[in-house]
Design an enzyme around this catalytic site. Structure first.
Site, PDB file in Angstrom:
ATOM      1  N   TRP A  34     -57.659  15.523 -10.186  1.00 51.64           N
ATOM      2  CA  TRP A  34     -56.688  14.962 -11.149  1.00 51.64           C
ATOM      3  C   TRP A  34     -55.402  14.557 -10.443  1.00 51.64           C
ATOM      4  CZ3 TRP A  34     -59.251  13.201 -14.803  1.00 51.64           C
ATOM      5  CH2 TRP A  34     -60.271  13.915 -15.428  1.00 51.64           C
ATOM      6  N   ASP A  90     -48.545  17.748 -14.410  1.00 54.84           N
ATOM      7  CA  ASP A  90     -49.687  17.666 -15.311  1.00 54.84           C
ATOM      8  C   ASP A  90     -50.070  19.110 -15.652  1.00 54.84           C
ATOM      9  OD1 ASP A  90     -52.165  17.475 -16.519  1.00 54.84           O
ATOM     10  OD2 ASP A  90     -53.081  16.219 -14.963  1.00 54.84           O
ATOM     11  N   LYS A 119     -57.678  20.488 -23.864  1.00 58.64           N
ATOM     12  CA  LYS A 119     -57.930  21.687 -23.075  1.00 58.64           C
ATOM     13  C   LYS A 119     -57.458  22.923 -23.850  1.00 58.64           C
ATOM     14  CE  LYS A 119     -59.427  18.859 -20.089  1.00 58.64           C
ATOM     15  NZ  LYS A 119     -58.761  18.220 -18.978  1.00 58.64           N
TER      16      LYS A 119
HETATM   17  C1  LIG Z   1     -58.826  16.915 -18.305  1.00 61.75           C
HETATM   18  C2  LIG Z   1     -57.683  16.661 -17.405  1.00 61.75           C
HETATM   19  C3  LIG Z   1     -57.162  15.370 -17.221  1.00 61.75           C
HETATM   20  C4  LIG Z   1     -57.757  14.146 -17.864  1.00 61.75           C
HETATM   21  O1  LIG Z   1     -57.516  14.143 -19.212  1.00 61.75           O
HETATM   22  P1  LIG Z   1     -57.923  12.890 -20.139  1.00 61.75           P
HETATM   23  O2  LIG Z   1     -57.333  13.267 -21.444  1.00 61.75           O
HETATM   24  O3  LIG Z   1     -59.411  12.809 -20.141  1.00 61.75           O
HETATM   25  O4  LIG Z   1     -57.314  11.674 -19.561  1.00 61.75           O
HETATM   26  C5  LIG Z   1     -56.075  15.236 -16.400  1.00 61.75           C
HETATM   27  N1  LIG Z   1     -55.507  16.294 -15.787  1.00 61.75           N
HETATM   28  C6  LIG Z   1     -55.994  17.547 -15.946  1.00 61.75           C
HETATM   29  C7  LIG Z   1     -55.327  18.678 -15.253  1.00 61.75           C
HETATM   30  C8  LIG Z   1     -57.089  17.762 -16.755  1.00 61.75           C
HETATM   31  O5  LIG Z   1     -57.570  19.000 -16.901  1.00 61.75           O
END
Ligand SMILES: *Cc1c(COP(=O)(O)O)cnc(C)c1O
Length: 360
Positions: free
Chosen positions: A101, A171, A195
């Site tokens: 990511w 993030d 998540k």
């Molecule tokens: C799942 C995830 C993403 C991607 O998320 P989307 O909503 O599918 O774009 C990005 N960063 C992290 C840390 C994730 O766990």
């Protein structure tokens, strides 16, 4: 009805109380005669829902007025572009590469300016957080970017690096609201909802107001400008109404559990049950350096791909589902976010013990 323990990394389990409450309100939300899915985003009823969601989130985080809360779309992945578009004022930023990511965010940022990888644990297969004690930051970098909890690899920054005065952009998709956080240490943080906080379709962005630029180049699409969303209270266009409503319910559920401090205690204990077993097991082992272990995503292996596959299959028959590791890593991964009850982790460990007895 029989619900399974769902160890998926995302979309992931939601608190059962939230699902039950929203089911009750499905046909008639609080006497207005329609579902939240059917109501105008310009209605006072929906305004009440989004305002309350924001208020409850602010309360959980003890968030100061210096920060704006936005409920956006496009997932965490769209933030990979929105962040550089809006924050790269001098055209540069530094990235810490701790997994896929972070790498995707870095690759995306390169489209908009000079994005430099200042630390990486790629050579360790991302099984640890790299040394960030004295980062060689780019002088003109507008921010330092990191992925705080690495969903795929199961690592977590337990300390934020010294960003030498530059805003930290994080993030936090897979660790948001899992424990108390001092938002004042960040310039911006964002989390895809699926998540730990709600259904897919919502991304929560928290941004320090002084970082919201209104002087973006004219070529920047309107929908990708933070200031547009901020000025319109996340209602510039039709927002993901139902998702925001569910996120709001999750915020209330967390508050009812005792807030972020209580979530932290629960999550520490829950993850401890699994890690303690992994540390003593003769068959299973965790893949992450001890001090970098995530409480949310726990990858583990037996060392034998066939045995791993058997484990995943047999676990599913016991109602312990989605334990297969990410396709790029293999093995197993148990994602144990806020909504995973302790009983789910205990059931998993019980089954791991049984599997170990039968397969050694
Ligand atoms: C799942 C995830 C993403 C991607 O998320 P989307 O909503 O599918 O774009 C990005 N960063 C992290 C840390 C994730 O766990």
């Amino acid at each position: 009805m029989s619900r399974v323990y769902n160890f998926s990394a995302g979309p992931a389990m939601l608190p059962q109380e939230v699902l039950e409450q929203s089911a009750k309100e499905m046909l008639d939300y609080q006497g207005c005669g329609m579902s939240v899915m059917e109501m105008s985003h310009r209605s006072s009823v929906f305004q009440g829902i989004i305002d309350k969601a924001q208020q409850d989130l602010r309360k959980l985080l003890n968030l100061s007025d210096e920060y704006e809360v936005l409920f956006l779309q496009g997932g965490a992945s769209q933030q990979f572009a929105m962040v550089p578009t809006n924050l790269m004022k001098q055209g540069a930023a530094d990235y810490i590469i701790t997994g896929q990511w972070a790498k995707k965010a870095w690759q995306e940022a390169k489209k908009f300016g000079k994005a430099t990888a200042v630390a990486s644990s790629q050579e360790q297969n991302f099984s640890e957080i790299p040394d960030c004690s004295n980062l060689n930051l780019t002088p003109e970098a507008d921010y330092l970017y990191l992925c705080e909890n690495n969903t795929i690899y199961g690592t977590k920054f337990w300390e934020l690096p010294d960003s030498k005065g530059k805003p930290i952009v994080a993030d936090v998709s897979s660790c948001f609201l899992s424990q108390p956080v001092d938002v004042n240490r960040y310039g911006l943080l964002f989390a895809g909802a699926q998540k730990n906080i709600g259904p897919a379709g919502v991304v929560v962005v928290i941004i320090r107001k002084d970082l919201i630029r209104t002087d973006l180049p004219e070529t920047v699409p309107t929908m990708l400008q933070y200031h547009i969303h901020a000025e319109n209270g996340s209602l510039y266009n039709t927002p993901p109404c139902y998702g925001i409503y569910i996120c709001g319910k999750v915020f209330q559920w967390i508050e009812a559990q005792g807030g972020l401090k209580a979530m932290e205690e629960k999550n520490r204990y829950k993850a401890g049950v699994l890690y303690d077993f992994l540390d003593e097991s003769k068959l299973f082992k965790g893949t992450v350096r001890r001090q970098d272990r995530s409480w949310m995503n726990v990858p583990f292996v037996t060392g034998d791909a066939q045995l791993d596959a058997d484990f995943v299959k047999q676990a599913a028959q016991k109602g312990l589902v989605n334990l297969k590791g990410h396709r790029t890593v293999g093995g197993m991964r148990a994602s144990i976010y806020n909504a995973m009850p302790l009983e789910g982790v205990e059931a998993l460990v019980e089954f791991m013990k049984q599997f170990e007895r039968e397969n050694r």
